[in-house]
Design an enzyme around this catalytic site. Structure first.
Site, PDB file in Angstrom:
ATOM      1  N   ASP A   1      -7.864  16.528  17.685  1.00  0.00           N
ATOM      2  CA  ASP A   1      -6.546  16.648  17.033  1.00  0.00           C
ATOM      3  C   ASP A   1      -6.476  17.823  16.056  1.00  0.00           C
ATOM      4  O   ASP A   1      -5.397  18.299  15.737  1.00  0.00           O
ATOM      5  CB  ASP A   1      -6.209  15.369  16.245  1.00  0.00           C
TER       6      ASP A   1
ATOM      7  N   THR B   1     -11.918  12.768  16.629  1.00  0.00           N
ATOM      8  CA  THR B   1     -10.536  12.984  16.186  1.00  0.00           C
ATOM      9  C   THR B   1     -10.411  14.354  15.518  1.00  0.00           C
ATOM     10  O   THR B   1      -9.438  15.082  15.723  1.00  0.00           O
ATOM     11  CB  THR B   1     -10.091  11.868  15.205  1.00  0.00           C
TER      12      THR B   1
ATOM     13  N   LEU C   1     -14.522   4.504  16.277  1.00  0.00           N
ATOM     14  CA  LEU C   1     -14.710   4.147  14.862  1.00  0.00           C
ATOM     15  C   LEU C   1     -14.048   2.796  14.552  1.00  0.00           C
ATOM     16  O   LEU C   1     -14.599   1.971  13.820  1.00  0.00           O
ATOM     17  CB  LEU C   1     -14.143   5.266  13.972  1.00  0.00           C
TER      18      LEU C   1
ATOM     19  N   ARG D   1      -0.125   7.750   3.049  1.00  0.00           N
ATOM     20  CA  ARG D   1      -1.191   8.666   2.596  1.00  0.00           C
ATOM     21  C   ARG D   1      -1.123   8.934   1.091  1.00  0.00           C
ATOM     22  O   ARG D   1      -2.142   9.123   0.445  1.00  0.00           O
ATOM     23  CB  ARG D   1      -1.087  10.005   3.351  1.00  0.00           C
TER      24      ARG D   1
ATOM     25  N   GLU E   1      -1.186   0.584 -22.968  1.00  0.00           N
ATOM     26  CA  GLU E   1      -0.857  -0.035 -24.255  1.00  0.00           C
ATOM     27  C   GLU E   1      -0.591   1.037 -25.313  1.00  0.00           C
ATOM     28  O   GLU E   1       0.385   0.974 -26.063  1.00  0.00           O
ATOM     29  CB  GLU E   1      -2.017  -0.932 -24.723  1.00  0.00           C
TER      30      GLU E   1
ATOM     31  N   GLY F   1      -9.934   7.255  16.054  1.00  0.00           N
ATOM     32  CA  GLY F   1      -9.825   6.800  17.437  1.00  0.00           C
ATOM     33  C   GLY F   1     -10.533   5.462  17.620  1.00  0.00           C
ATOM     34  O   GLY F   1     -11.040   4.876  16.657  1.00  0.00           O
TER      35      GLY F   1
HETATM   36  C1  AOF Z   1      -6.347  -1.026 -20.186  1.00  0.00           C
HETATM   37  N1  AOF Z   1      -5.214  -0.303 -20.029  1.00  0.00           N
HETATM   38  O1  AOF Z   1      -4.041   1.275 -19.021  1.00  0.00           O
HETATM   39  C2  AOF Z   1      -6.174   0.816 -18.164  1.00  0.00           C
HETATM   40  C3  AOF Z   1      -7.339   0.009 -18.300  1.00  0.00           C
HETATM   41  O2  AOF Z   1     -12.008   4.797 -20.009  1.00  0.00           O
HETATM   42  P1  AOF Z   1     -11.161   4.691 -18.811  1.00  0.00           P
HETATM   43  O3  AOF Z   1      -9.749   5.197 -19.020  1.00  0.00           O
HETATM   44  O4  AOF Z   1     -11.786   5.326 -17.590  1.00  0.00           O
HETATM   45  O5  AOF Z   1     -10.972   3.109 -18.457  1.00  0.00           O
HETATM   46  C4  AOF Z   1     -12.047   2.230 -18.446  1.00  0.00           C
HETATM   47  C5  AOF Z   1     -11.633   0.880 -17.884  1.00  0.00           C
HETATM   48  O6  AOF Z   1     -10.453   0.382 -18.553  1.00  0.00           O
HETATM   49  C6  AOF Z   1     -11.241   0.823 -16.406  1.00  0.00           C
HETATM   50  O7  AOF Z   1     -12.346   0.792 -15.556  1.00  0.00           O
HETATM   51  C7  AOF Z   1     -10.471  -0.476 -16.367  1.00  0.00           C
HETATM   52  O8  AOF Z   1     -11.348  -1.591 -16.401  1.00  0.00           O
HETATM   53  C8  AOF Z   1      -9.693  -0.434 -17.696  1.00  0.00           C
HETATM   54  N2  AOF Z   1      -8.382   0.158 -17.460  1.00  0.00           N
HETATM   55  N3  AOF Z   1      -7.358  -0.908 -19.290  1.00  0.00           N
HETATM   56  O9  AOF Z   1      -6.464  -1.758 -21.156  1.00  0.00           O
HETATM   57  C9  AOF Z   1      -5.084   0.615 -19.074  1.00  0.00           C
HETATM   58  N4  AOF Z   1      -6.067   1.748 -17.197  1.00  0.00           N
HETATM   59 ZN    ZN Z   2      -7.415   0.066 -22.536  1.00  0.00          ZN
END
Ligand code: AOF
Ligand code: ZN
Length: 357
Positions: free
Chosen positions: A201, A197, A294, A185, A53, A291
């Site tokens: 590997d 593994t 697990l 990944r 935001e 593998g």
């Molecule tokens: C939002 N907008 O873009 C995100 C949100 O303090 P922080 O950055 O670690 O975030 C705390 C919490 O805010 C996170 O656990 C999640 O619930 C929310 N994330 N909220 O309004 C965002 N990334």
């Molecule tokens: Zn926020």
């Protein structure tokens, strides 16, 4: 007529740009619209950084006053690393807010919507909610259950074998599938393998045939028997964690890896406890590339959420290592597609229904 869905879809696209950099936070995107025109866009770019935001407001090329915000997650109402987004939206005169899903974070969970309404901002919830739920399935499970979303990757021959035996490395699928796994990944926080593994590997578990960052590497080694000259310990390309028995060891670290202890049951690490410990490291999405042993342990306790099954179009002759997993009616197949000469099936565990009385 304003196409609200189009703007929410754009917010979701923006959110995805944070993939690989925001965990254990959710991926969030925000679009600001005025007179049916986008005036600002933003997304949560990296963990600890500004929220979506705030970024959208900062990036606006017109005054955001009286605009409508489209956000794929309920705005936060708590001061943590950044100012509460509900307040930021209010201070900038946002008059209406389309929110796809509520934030499952118990500290927010509906309180963000309440705060917006108290500020006199008109709120609509539920637009594109299914896509938003899927996008942040890792975060949702992590914050509500304290466990990561578990993805099991299997590469099998046409006749259902993972390899010849448990002491040799066999490449079952083609390069096209390997590239696809590397791209998978980049979307997870960590990869988990078992001791065998790691020994047989000697994998690197890094991202080499796709663009993106290396996930954390986690190895189960109950008795800390693995030699320290393995790639995962020596190459320093990503962090490595070894899970070992709580009965025999305590948490410690070396320059090669971190040792974290978990409960042991009958000589094996408890998988449920392992997942809890892994989640505590901030892992919301975990990829299993192990593998059959697990895989069987995880299946026994119903701990797998999603499957990626790569199948080659060739049989593996004289093989012993049978794939223990069959897609039963417990699974919903999301899609099946060709990857070069191989085939990929993606499936998800069906949500448990309440038993009928
Ligand atoms: C939002 N907008 O873009 C995100 C949100 O303090 P922080 O950055 O670690 O975030 C705390 C919490 O805010 C996170 O656990 C999640 O619930 C929310 N994330 N909220 O309004 C965002 N990334
Ligand atoms: Zn926020």
């Amino acid at each position: 007529m304003i196409d609200h869905e189009k703007y929410m879809e754009r917010a979701i696209e923006l959110a995805k740009l944070g993939s690989g950099n925001v965990s254990p936070n959710p991926m969030v995107g925000c679009v600001l619209v005025k007179n049916d025109k986008i005036i600002g866009e933003g997304f949560h770019e990296k963990y600890g950084g500004p929220h979506a935001e705030e970024m959208a407001i900062k990036n606006s090329f017109e005054l955001p006053l009286d605009s409508t915000a489209y956000i794929n997650l309920e705005p936060c109402c708590i001061e943590s690393k950044t100012k509460a987004c509900t307040q930021t939206l209010y201070e900038n005169g946002i008059k209406e807010c389309y929110i796809s899903i509520l934030d499952p974070n118990p500290k927010i969970a509906g309180n963000g919507v309440k705060a917006l309404m108290e500020y006199g901002i008109k709120v609509h919830i539920g637009l594109c909610s299914e896509i938003s739920q899927k996008l942040n399935k890792g975060f949702i499970k992590w914050i509500t259950q304290g466990k990561p979303w578990v993805i099991l990757k299997i590469a099998q021959s046409k006749n259902g074998f993972l390899g010849l035996n448990n002491s040799t490395r066999t490449q079952v699928t083609t390069k096209a599938s390997i590239c696809d796994v590397h791209s998978l990944r980049t979307k997870v926080d960590a990869i988990l393998i078992g001791k065998n593994t790691a020994l047989v590997d000697n994998p690197k578990l890094t991202v080499r045939y796709a663009k993106g960052s290396n996930p954390l590497r986690i190895i189960l080694d109950t008795n800390r028997k693995l030699p320290l000259d393995l790639n995962v310990f020596r190459d320093q390309l990503a962090e490595t964690i070894v899970l070992c028995s709580k009965e025999k060891f305590s948490n410690s670290r070396t320059s090669f890896c971190k040792y974290i202890t978990v409960q042991e049951n009958n000589g094996k690490l408890c998988m449920n406890d392992s997942l809890l410990a892994i989640a505590q490291q901030g892992v919301t999405t975990l990829l299993i590339e192990s593998g059959p042993e697990l895989i069987k342990s995880l299946m026994k306790e119903d701990l797998i959420d999603e499957l990626y099954i790569y199948s080659s179009n060739k049989n593996l002759k004289n093989a012993d290592l049978k794939n223990p997993l069959e897609i039963s009616d417990q699974w919903t197949i999301n899609y099946s597609k060709n990857i070069g000469e191989d085939n990929l099936i993606n499936a998800e565990r069906k949500l448990e229904c309440l038993q009928e009385l």
